[in-house]
Motif scaffolding. Structure first.
Motif, short mmCIF file in Angstrom:
data_model
loop_
_atom_site.label_atom_id
_atom_site.label_comp_id
_atom_site.label_asym_id
_atom_site.label_seq_id
_atom_site.Cartn_x
_atom_site.Cartn_y
_atom_site.Cartn_z
N GLU A 73 0.77 -1.25 -0.11
CA GLU A 73 -0.13 0.13 -0.02
C GLU A 73 0.89 1.29 0.04
O GLU A 73 1.91 1.40 0.68
CB GLU A 73 -0.85 0.04 0.99
CG GLU A 73 -1.94 -1.37 1.41
CD GLU A 73 -2.68 -1.11 2.64
OE1 GLU A 73 -3.65 -2.14 2.62
OE2 GLU A 73 -2.27 -0.79 3.46
N PRO A 75 2.29 4.46 1.19
CA PRO A 75 1.99 5.30 2.33
C PRO A 75 1.63 6.71 2.01
O PRO A 75 1.88 7.31 1.13
CB PRO A 75 3.46 5.13 2.78
CG PRO A 75 4.41 4.88 1.86
CD PRO A 75 3.63 4.30 1.03
N THR A 89 -1.25 4.21 6.08
CA THR A 89 -1.55 3.83 4.67
C THR A 89 -3.32 3.77 4.52
O THR A 89 -3.79 3.16 5.53
CB THR A 89 -1.00 2.52 4.26
OG1 THR A 89 -1.29 1.32 5.29
CG2 THR A 89 0.69 2.38 4.47
#
Length: 121
Positions: A73, A75, A89
């Motif tokens: 993911e 950030p 995230t």
């Protein structure tokens, strides 16, 4: 004599999330636990807390036994104040967020101190 595994250290707060995904997907509960301070607190399972690196390791050993797959993911911007940082995230499904308070260690690396794996709007 047991040899302690050496793991790559996070020298940027954002590295912790990448290492979490890599180590979780490898089924490495010891490696995931190494991302946390000795007395870290994790808000998981839902409605509960898990306290301490050893307990976090045991929790992740149970979770990773089911071989879940974690996707990286991107950030959100990290907030840093001296030796404390807030990392987060957005989950891929767009619901809620994940947040961690991390602390710089004496060697310059970062470890998680508080971990809120997911909270919903």
């Amino acid at each position: 004599m047991t040899q302690k595994m050496q793991y790559e250290k996070a020298y940027r707060p954002e590295d912790l999330t990448r290492f979490f995904v890599e180590r979780s997907n490898a089924g490495d509960a010891d490696g995931v636990a190494a991302l946390y301070e000795e007395n870290a607190v994790m808000a998981y399972p839902p409605g509960q807390t898990t306290v301490g690196r050893a307990a976090i390791r045991d929790l992740w050993a149970a979770v990773l036994a089911n071989r879940p797959r974690f996707e990286p993911e991107e950030p959100l911007p990290t907030l840093v104040s001296d030796d404390i940082a807030l990392t987060s995230t957005p989950p891929g499904d767009g619901a809620g967020a994940r947040a961690q308070v991390v602390r710089r260690q004496p060697d310059g690396s970062w470890l998680r101190l508080l971990d809120q794996p997911e909270f919903r709007n």
